[in-house]
Write an enzyme that holds these catalytic residues in place. Structure first.
Site, PDB file in Angstrom:
ATOM      1  N   SER A  57       3.476  -1.775  10.535  1.00  0.00           N
ATOM      2  CA  SER A  57       4.820  -1.792  10.897  1.00  0.00           C
ATOM      3  C   SER A  57       5.513  -3.283  10.436  1.00  0.00           C
ATOM      4  O   SER A  57       6.415  -3.641  11.134  1.00  0.00           O
ATOM      5  CB  SER A  57       5.159  -1.479  12.251  1.00  0.00           C
TER       6      SER A  57
ATOM      7  N   GLY B   4       2.725   2.517  10.876  1.00  0.00           N
ATOM      8  CA  GLY B   4       3.708   3.821  10.708  1.00  0.00           C
ATOM      9  C   GLY B   4       4.430   4.132  12.129  1.00  0.00           C
ATOM     10  O   GLY B   4       4.897   4.981  12.296  1.00  0.00           O
TER      11      GLY B   4
ATOM     12  N   HIS C 217      -9.696   1.516   4.899  1.00  0.00           N
ATOM     13  CA  HIS C 217      -8.377   1.786   5.543  1.00  0.00           C
ATOM     14  C   HIS C 217      -8.457   2.800   6.848  1.00  0.00           C
ATOM     15  O   HIS C 217      -9.222   3.599   6.684  1.00  0.00           O
ATOM     16  CB  HIS C 217      -7.355   2.205   4.817  1.00  0.00           C
TER      17      HIS C 217
ATOM     18  N   LYS D 154       0.095   4.293  -0.319  1.00  0.00           N
ATOM     19  CA  LYS D 154      -0.694   5.497   0.228  1.00  0.00           C
ATOM     20  C   LYS D 154      -0.382   6.692  -0.907  1.00  0.00           C
ATOM     21  O   LYS D 154      -0.462   6.567  -1.712  1.00  0.00           O
ATOM     22  CB  LYS D 154      -0.164   5.615   1.688  1.00  0.00           C
TER      23      LYS D 154
ATOM     24  N   GLU E  47      -5.514  -4.400  10.848  1.00  0.00           N
ATOM     25  CA  GLU E  47      -4.415  -3.723  11.169  1.00  0.00           C
ATOM     26  C   GLU E  47      -4.649  -2.760  12.359  1.00  0.00           C
ATOM     27  O   GLU E  47      -5.524  -1.703  12.136  1.00  0.00           O
ATOM     28  CB  GLU E  47      -4.349  -2.445   9.865  1.00  0.00           C
TER      29      GLU E  47
ATOM     30  N   ASN F 142       0.905  -1.130  -0.022  1.00  0.00           N
ATOM     31  CA  ASN F 142      -0.039   0.014   0.134  1.00  0.00           C
ATOM     32  C   ASN F 142       1.013   1.229  -0.017  1.00  0.00           C
ATOM     33  O   ASN F 142       1.551   1.469   0.844  1.00  0.00           O
ATOM     34  CB  ASN F 142      -1.072  -0.127   1.296  1.00  0.00           C
TER      35      ASN F 142
ATOM     36  N   GLU G  98      -6.842   5.129   7.665  1.00  0.00           N
ATOM     37  CA  GLU G  98      -6.660   6.606   7.400  1.00  0.00           C
ATOM     38  C   GLU G  98      -7.711   7.365   6.728  1.00  0.00           C
ATOM     39  O   GLU G  98      -8.233   8.490   6.681  1.00  0.00           O
ATOM     40  CB  GLU G  98      -5.449   6.777   6.477  1.00  0.00           C
TER      41      GLU G  98
HETATM   42  P1  13P Z   1       3.039   0.748   7.784  1.00  0.00           P
HETATM   43  O1  13P Z   1       3.400  -0.702   7.140  1.00  0.00           O
HETATM   44  O2  13P Z   1       3.951   1.749   7.401  1.00  0.00           O
HETATM   45  O3  13P Z   1       2.995   0.510   9.192  1.00  0.00           O
HETATM   46  O4  13P Z   1       1.460   0.914   7.035  1.00  0.00           O
HETATM   47  C1  13P Z   1       0.527  -0.319   7.354  1.00  0.00           C
HETATM   48  C2  13P Z   1      -0.468   0.277   6.537  1.00  0.00           C
HETATM   49  O5  13P Z   1      -1.270   1.075   6.913  1.00  0.00           O
HETATM   50  C3  13P Z   1      -0.863  -0.715   5.174  1.00  0.00           C
HETATM   51  O6  13P Z   1      -2.144  -0.479   4.689  1.00  0.00           O
END
Ligand code: 13P
Length: 250
Positions: free
Chosen positions: A204, A164, A89, A10, A158, A8, A91
């Site tokens: 992560s 992150g 997601h 983003k 997640e 992903n 976010e």
């Molecule tokens: P990270 O791997 O940067 O923690 O992000 C995970 C994520 O949100 C994947 O959709």
């Protein structure tokens, strides 16, 4: 069942040139991968320019077409040979106020267009502290999948506090959550359908912890954010999963 490794990206990278470059490096370095499914999920605008690995989108609208300024429909994605779409997601839940009802409409729209939804679920830090994880997971699944009886689907666990932060979820705890997800899904879908649903982990993930989510926590794959933006790190993750498959298939 092949394990999945999903990138992903983003809101990255910031130019088509960089996107092509990253994609081509991943493609080249993973050309010998046979038993692991690699899926790249870039920003919408790069989708038509990336060829040779399976693609997904990071979101979609719930209608197929019409007067909805700024939206990208699941039908458009399907027509671009996109196979997967991330829905819900954290976010999008946080910054765009997407709730389980909206997510349910988007899942239905994706399925109607033969896209495979990757439904993201997970609890916030304060919910974890208040021991509400199970409740949140169940609610997100039951409401996000409301009135859906049959689906080719991926569920991504997640935990929001793990995204992150470098603070990835303990493998034993992740396994318990995976089992709760499976139990909840078994109340929604029949056995035949259930067998086709993959449950993956994200938050992560790096090349050191990746394989343990498959080996110890028994997930069917990984959703990778930050580490998918560095081709070498991402390919290391893929290779660590491919190695597990080699052991399993012997
Ligand atoms: P990270 O791997 O940067 O923690 O992000 C995970 C994520 O949100 C994947 O959709």
């Amino acid at each position: 069942m092949k394990n999945l490794v999903i990138a992903n990206w983003k809101c990255n990278p910031s130019s088509l040139k960089e996107a092509k470059n990253l994609f081509n490096l991943i493609k080249k370095q993973s050309k010998d991968i046979k038993k692991t499914e690699i899926i790249i999920v870039p920003p919408f605008i790069y989708l038509p320019f990336l060829k040779g690995l399976d693609l997904g989108a990071q979101d979609c609208f719930w209608e197929d077409k019409g007067a909805f300024t700024g939206e990208i429909s699941p039908l458009m994605l399907k027509n671009l040979s996109c196979k997967y779409v991330i829905i819900g997601h954290s976010e999008r839940r946080k910054y765009f106020n997407e709730n389980n009802e909206i997510i349910n409409k988007k899942i239905k729209a994706a399925l109607r267009n033969n896209l495979i939804p990757i439904l993201c679920i997970g609890e916030r830090e304060e919910e974890k502290k208040k021991k509400k994880t199970k409740k949140i997971i169940r609610e997100q699944l039951e409401n996000g999948l409301k009135d859906i009886k049959k689906a080719n689907l991926i569920i991504a666990y997640e935990p929001i506090w793990a995204i992150g932060t470098g603070n990835f979820c303990d493998f034993e705890i992740a396994k318990e959550i995976k089992n709760i997800i499976f139990e909840t899904l078994s109340k929604i879908f029949n056995k035949n359908n259930l067998e086709k649903i993959k449950i993956i982990y994200g938050g992560s993930v790096n090349f050191k912890n990746a394989s343990d989510y498959i080996k110890k926590s028994e997930f069917n794959g990984l959703l990778v954010g930050g580490a998918s933006l560095k081709s070498q790190d991402f390919v290391k993750i893929i290779k660590s999963i491919e190695k597990l498959n080699n052991i399993k298939f012997k």
